[in-house]
Design an enzyme around this catalytic site. Structure first.
Site, PDB file in Angstrom:
ATOM      1  N   HIS B 505       0.834  -1.121   0.039  1.00  0.00           N
ATOM      2  CA  HIS B 505       0.109  -0.165  -0.037  1.00  0.00           C
ATOM      3  C   HIS B 505       0.756   1.367  -0.052  1.00  0.00           C
ATOM      4  O   HIS B 505       0.663   2.092  -0.823  1.00  0.00           O
ATOM      5  CB  HIS B 505      -0.814   0.065   1.169  1.00  0.00           C
ATOM      6  CG  HIS B 505      -1.645   1.293   1.445  1.00  0.00           C
ATOM      7  ND1 HIS B 505      -3.196   1.111   1.186  1.00  0.00           N
ATOM      8  CD2 HIS B 505      -1.268   2.419   1.898  1.00  0.00           C
ATOM      9  CE1 HIS B 505      -3.575   2.170   1.381  1.00  0.00           C
ATOM     10  NE2 HIS B 505      -2.613   3.041   1.804  1.00  0.00           N
ATOM     11  N   GLU B 506       1.881   1.450   1.006  1.00  0.00           N
ATOM     12  CA  GLU B 506       2.559   2.673   1.100  1.00  0.00           C
ATOM     13  C   GLU B 506       3.696   2.453  -0.157  1.00  0.00           C
ATOM     14  O   GLU B 506       3.827   3.726  -0.816  1.00  0.00           O
ATOM     15  CB  GLU B 506       3.433   2.591   2.409  1.00  0.00           C
ATOM     16  CG  GLU B 506       2.569   2.475   3.614  1.00  0.00           C
ATOM     17  CD  GLU B 506       1.527   3.558   3.912  1.00  0.00           C
ATOM     18  OE1 GLU B 506       1.767   4.720   3.010  1.00  0.00           O
ATOM     19  OE2 GLU B 506       0.288   3.460   4.238  1.00  0.00           O
ATOM     20  N   HIS B 509       1.858   4.569  -2.925  1.00  0.00           N
ATOM     21  CA  HIS B 509       1.759   5.996  -2.663  1.00  0.00           C
ATOM     22  C   HIS B 509       3.064   6.418  -3.144  1.00  0.00           C
ATOM     23  O   HIS B 509       3.372   7.460  -3.742  1.00  0.00           O
ATOM     24  CB  HIS B 509       1.716   6.224  -1.319  1.00  0.00           C
ATOM     25  CG  HIS B 509       0.545   6.499  -0.539  1.00  0.00           C
ATOM     26  ND1 HIS B 509      -0.795   7.089  -1.253  1.00  0.00           N
ATOM     27  CD2 HIS B 509      -0.217   5.848   0.394  1.00  0.00           C
ATOM     28  CE1 HIS B 509      -1.857   6.925  -0.326  1.00  0.00           C
ATOM     29  NE2 HIS B 509      -1.627   6.297   0.424  1.00  0.00           N
ATOM     30  N   HIS B 512       3.349   6.695  -6.897  1.00  0.00           N
ATOM     31  CA  HIS B 512       2.662   7.843  -7.135  1.00  0.00           C
ATOM     32  C   HIS B 512       3.527   9.074  -7.111  1.00  0.00           C
ATOM     33  O   HIS B 512       3.434   9.962  -7.751  1.00  0.00           O
ATOM     34  CB  HIS B 512       1.638   8.126  -6.117  1.00  0.00           C
ATOM     35  CG  HIS B 512       0.427   9.055  -6.776  1.00  0.00           C
ATOM     36  ND1 HIS B 512      -0.790   9.339  -6.084  1.00  0.00           N
ATOM     37  CD2 HIS B 512       0.249   9.457  -7.963  1.00  0.00           C
ATOM     38  CE1 HIS B 512      -1.404   9.991  -6.908  1.00  0.00           C
ATOM     39  NE2 HIS B 512      -0.974  10.240  -7.918  1.00  0.00           N
TER      40      HIS B 512
END
Lengths: 249, 719
Positions: B505-506, B509, B512
């Protein structure tokens, strides 16, 4: 599921500066959600030390074998000079025992041989010895050789054997520091070899420095009375202090 | 007389000079005042000391204001270049110090930093007000906005112009003086109430403690008991009087913090004590004492409604959602109600399952909220029987990192090279250089994975340097901070599957932040709307649970054996556990949030309890479940920035499930064409286009909820 994980606090950080208009809120919210941070010095130091070791291990694992070899030679030297004061004193204890190069050579060789054996066995996980037994015994070995220097002008024929058994102890001491320092998972044998070479170099530096200082006066009649015995007494006293420190204090 | 004057002048000059020398000396020592000649511009953490922050903030704000003045007072007519681009360039020093400082407050803090944080908070918000309320600046932006049709701007420039203007308008720039005064008045009241809400809640949370004797510990595990003893020891440490110390001596303390409460509710066999602790949690802020939040919440909602009306919006939700991916309360309610029925139905089925266990045990009671964790755990063991300890050996941190690197390599051809010689703020923080398919430098990734006592809980992504192409190609430095248990001794760190999901998940990010490629830094990476920015993170989680990918990295740390299929199946089945509860409590809170922020300015609001009761009755929430946050402790919306935004999490989840479904439909989780679209339309674009447009360009259509229902087991397929 990651609903609760990404707190508002994190979002603030993610969004960059423009979102910092109410940073006090993040502080409060994270305290509500997670409670206060307990920053205790002792625990933080322990955590930091463990992290440092992990970092060293990662670096080691990523090195070429040549780099690692050189690094461990350096580490071996450092574990004598300046970090291994007790080993320095022991070697000096040997130095002040005899004026005959042959005898000195015998002692140093048996010491080296012995600590190589136990260092390797301990590093490979074959033997284990608790520090609270090994460390006081190392201090005792220093006292022993220094006192013997005061009583006998020349070393007896058992001396190399005694030195050998003390060498076994010192090897366990080296293994403990080496373990704290961290050993790479692959290439253990060349690493041990390099570390040993480093230790030898360190010992030789100590011996040659002592020789350079005292060689010219070793034949003087007052050498034993004014150099050999007082130096040995000093060494014995320091050894005694360590012995007490490592057992009682 | 003349002489005297002369001397005075000399002294004065001298004084000035020595002062100047002093500041110069400070400047030469303060690393924030220097160019960083470190590799890739990574902050020189070894040189940065706590005392460097404050002077850097002060100078940074001063410089920033001077730059704003220069823009406003520019005698030339306002142009895009001399106004918006200059705004982009402004505040370099302030950004530089802020990024380091606010990262340290989270991941590597100390008492000195915490104190600075409190000290800086009002200063920094006053500073940002000076810019957002600057009328001269708005006038220039507005002039460019009015002339926008004639200016031949790129689409990115148009979006920057529109966003910038909107942020001024939303701060009240178009209002008349009277209205502005009213807004300022409301803002200061809102600010006071917000702070009061947080402080009340903090007091309420810290105020309750369940102090137990040895004989009250029935059912608790060793770990839980040890943690409770530790809490008692800490309280004893902090206690000031002997009497107070005696209260905690040799006792065990539980508190309404989730980390303390959940283990107790799960393990304790003392139903009376479970009830006591649970009630202390759900009653926070609702005890009719001086730290009660019922009135505070109601007042806040009312003030927000008034402010929205003044600004020309129907409700506060309308005001907030204007900037989000879902544009109106109708759209949000539409999504939440569509999910509500399946979630509630599943929750009711879970209640029935658990009641069966209660009855089987020979108890007479009807399952209540404080029984949920305990009986859910019993059901979990019986039905899902997943042994975390059996999985962990397959999930060493290094293997999982290889897995996530390999995933992005197969998707986009990225490669990661660890930089062993670069030291950052802590020896556990590792540094990688990220390179693109063609070998060009993309950015720096820092991974700081282990928990420690000076790190905030949770997991997050942040950056030390942003991306921009305005004055040459600037590539970002991005960090992931997690709280995985540190390894014991020389063993490798072994993760739980939940940790693995968090890591992916991180890392999403981080991607991104690293793949972003925009001209203007303020629109880079994760700058988009909140109900969209979780999407790039959450979609990456799906790859972590693909059996094909799991098998490629989940290898036993001792034997090298690949994770067996049987374990994978159990793992995937367990992800559907307790979903009725989790979705119901979350959706109830989201709907409550929407209800609070769709009140009209003239509505008659009494207090939070009555309002909440009506809101929950309307949707038919069952007694066994409380909303994830009740109004009096809903800090996200009443003390933080989530007002009318708590739905964002599930909206992003709709997007990630629907988005990953595209790969499934294509029959290849690494389908090159889809991967390329995902990169160009989502990961690279930042906020340079409307989020919904970005999504539809990637997906080929608007998002649908079916995939999410399936993923969470809410489609009626789970038993």
């Amino acid at each position: 599921m990651s609903l609760p994980k990404t707190l508002l606090f994190c979002i603030f950080l993610v969004l960059g500066f423009s979102a910092f208009s109410h940073p006090e809120d993040e502080l409060i919210i994270s305290e509500i959600e997670q409670g206060q941070l307990s920053m205790q010095d002792q625990q933080m130091t322990a955590e930091y030390e463990a992290a440092l070791k992990r970092q060293r291990m990662r670096r080691l694992a990523a090195m070429s074998w040549q780099q690692r070899f050189l690094l461990f030679i350096k580490a071996g030297i450092e574990h004598i000079i300046p970090k291994g004061l007790d080993h320095i004193l022991f070697v000096l204890g040997l130095f002040f025992s005899s004026l005959i190069i042959g005898s000195l050579l015998w002692q140093v060789t048996s010491f080296t041989l012995a600590h190589t054996v136990t260092l390797a066995l301990a590093a490979l996980g074959i033997i284990q010895a608790p520090g609270n037994i090994v460390e006081p015994l190392i201090a005792f070995s220093i006292i022993y050789v220094a006192i013997e220097n005061c009583f006998f002008k020349e070393t007896n024929k058992w001396r190399p054997l005694i030195v050998f058994s003390f060498g076994l102890l010192h090897g366990l001491g080296f293994a403990a520091v080496l373990n704290e320092y961290g050993l790479p998972e692959n290439g253990l044998v060349p690493t041990l070899l390099a570390f040993n070479i480093g230790v030898e170099l360190g010992q030789l530096i100590v011996l040659f420095s002592a020789a350079a200082l005292f060689w010219m006066i070793r034949k003087k009649s007052w050498y034993r009375q004014w150099v050999q015995i007082p130096a040995s007494v000093m060494i014995a006293l320091v050894g005694l202090f360590w012995f007490i420190e490592r057992t009682i204090l | 007389m003349k002489k005297l004057l002369f001397i005075a002048t000399i002294v004065l000059l001298g004084a000035c000079q020595s002062q100047q020398e002093q500041t110069e000396m400070q400047s030469s020592e303060n690393p924030f005042f220097q160019e960083w000649d470190t590799p890739f511009g990574i902050p020189p953490f070894d040189k940065i000391k706590d005392e460097h922050y404050m002077p850097a903030f002060e100078k940074g704000m001063k410089e920033n204001l001077a730059e704003i003045d220069a823009i406003v007072n520019n005698p030339e007519d306002p142009t895009f270049a001399n106004t918006l681009e200059e705004l982009e360039r402004a505040g370099k020093l302030l950004t530089k110090v802020s990024r380091v400082f606010y990262n340290m407050t989270g991941s590597n803090t100390n008492p000195k930093i915490q104190e600075l944080q409190r000290e800086l908070s009002p200063i920094v918000s006053a500073h940002s007000d000076k810019i957002t309320l600057n009328e001269g600046l708005f006038k220039r932006v507005e002039a460019i906005w009015q002339a926008r049709e004639t200016l031949d701007l790129t689409s990115e420039q148009q979006k920057l112009l529109a966003d910038t203007r909107k942020s001024f308008v939303r701060s009240g720039a178009l209002l008349n003086e009277e209205q502005k005064a009213k807004i300022t008045e409301i803002n200061s009241q809102v600010s006071e109430l917000t702070t009061a809400f947080g402080q009340n809640l903090l007091a309420e949370t810290n105020g309750f403690e369940l102090i137990l004797e040895e004989e009250d510990l029935d059912g608790l595990s060793e770990g839980t008991i040890a943690a409770a003893a530790e809490t008692a020891a800490q309280k004893m440490d902090r206690a000031e009087t002997e009497e107070e110390k005696a209260k905690y001596k040799d006792k065990y303390v539980f508190t309404p913090h989730r980390s303390s409460m959940y283990p107790f509710l799960t393990e304790s066999n003392r139903r009376d004590l479970r009830e006591k602790l649970y009630k202390s949690y759900v009653q926070r802020g609702d005890n009719d004492n001086e730290t009660d939040n019922k009135q505070v919440a109601a007042k806040l909602a009312k003030l927000r409604a008034e402010r929205a009306q003044l600004m020309g919006y129907e409700t506060h939700a309308h005001f907030v959602l204007e900037e989000r991916m879902l544009k109106s309360p109708d759209e949000v309610y539409g999504l939440l109600t569509k999910l509500w029925e399946p979630a509630l139905a599943r929750a009711k089925a879970e209640v029935a399952d658990m009641q069966a266990v209660v009855d089987m045990e020979g108890h007479e009671f009807k399952l209540a909220g404080w029984d949920w964790w305990q009986y859910a755990e019993k059901v979990r063991k019986a039905k899902y029987d997943l042994d975390e300890a059996a999985i962990k050996p397959y999930l060493s941190l290094d293997n999982v990192l290889n897995g996530v690197f390999e995933t992005t390599n197969k998707l986009w051809g990225l490669t990661f090279t660890e930089l062993y010689d670069v030291n950052v703020y802590h020896p556990d923080a590792r540094v990688w250089e990220v390179k693109d398919k063609d070998g060009s430098h993309l950015g720096i990734f820092i991974g700081d994975y282990f928990t420690r006592s000076n790190k905030r809980g949770g997991a997050w992504m942040s950056s030390f340097k942003g991306q921009s192409n305005l004055d040459g190609r600037e590539r970002p430095i991005v960090v992931n901070v997690c709280n995985f248990p540190a390894p014991v001794g020389d063993n490798p760190a072994l993760l739980s599957f939940e940790n693995v999901t968090t890591l992916f998940h991180e890392f999403g990010h981080a991607m991104h932040g690293i793949l972003t490629n925009v001209t203007y830094g303020s629109m880079a990476g994760t700058s988009g709307p909140r109900d969209f920015t979780e999407f790039p993170a959450q979609i990456l989680e799906h790859w972590a649970s693909e059996p094909e990918i799991l098998k490629s990295f989940a290898k036993h740390y001792q034997t090298g054996e690949v994770i067996p299929d049987e374990l994978i199946n159990k793992l995937l089945k367990a992800s559907k556990f307790n979903q009725g509860f989790e979705n119901t409590e979350y959706l109830a809170a989201s709907l409550l949030d929407m209800d609070w922020h769709t009140v009209k300015a003239d509505e008659d609001l009494k207090d939070a309890d009555a309002f909440e009761e009506a809101s929950l009755k309307k949707i038919g929430l069952i007694d066994e479940i409380a909303p994830r946050y009740r109004s009096t402790y809903f800090s996200h919306i009443f003390a933080g920035g989530y007002a009318s935004g708590y739905y964002s999490y599930v909206h992003s989840a709709v997007l990630d499930s629907d988005g990953f479904e595209a790969f499934k439909e294509a029959g290849d989780v690494f389908d090159p064409e889809l991967a390329a679209k995902l990169r160009t339309h989502v990961y690279e674009k930042g906020s340079t286009e409307e989020a919904m447009d970005l999504y539809t360009q990637f997906r080929g259509r608007q998002p649908e909820i079916d995939a999410l229902l399936k993923v969470r087991g809410l489609d009626g397929s789970s038993d």
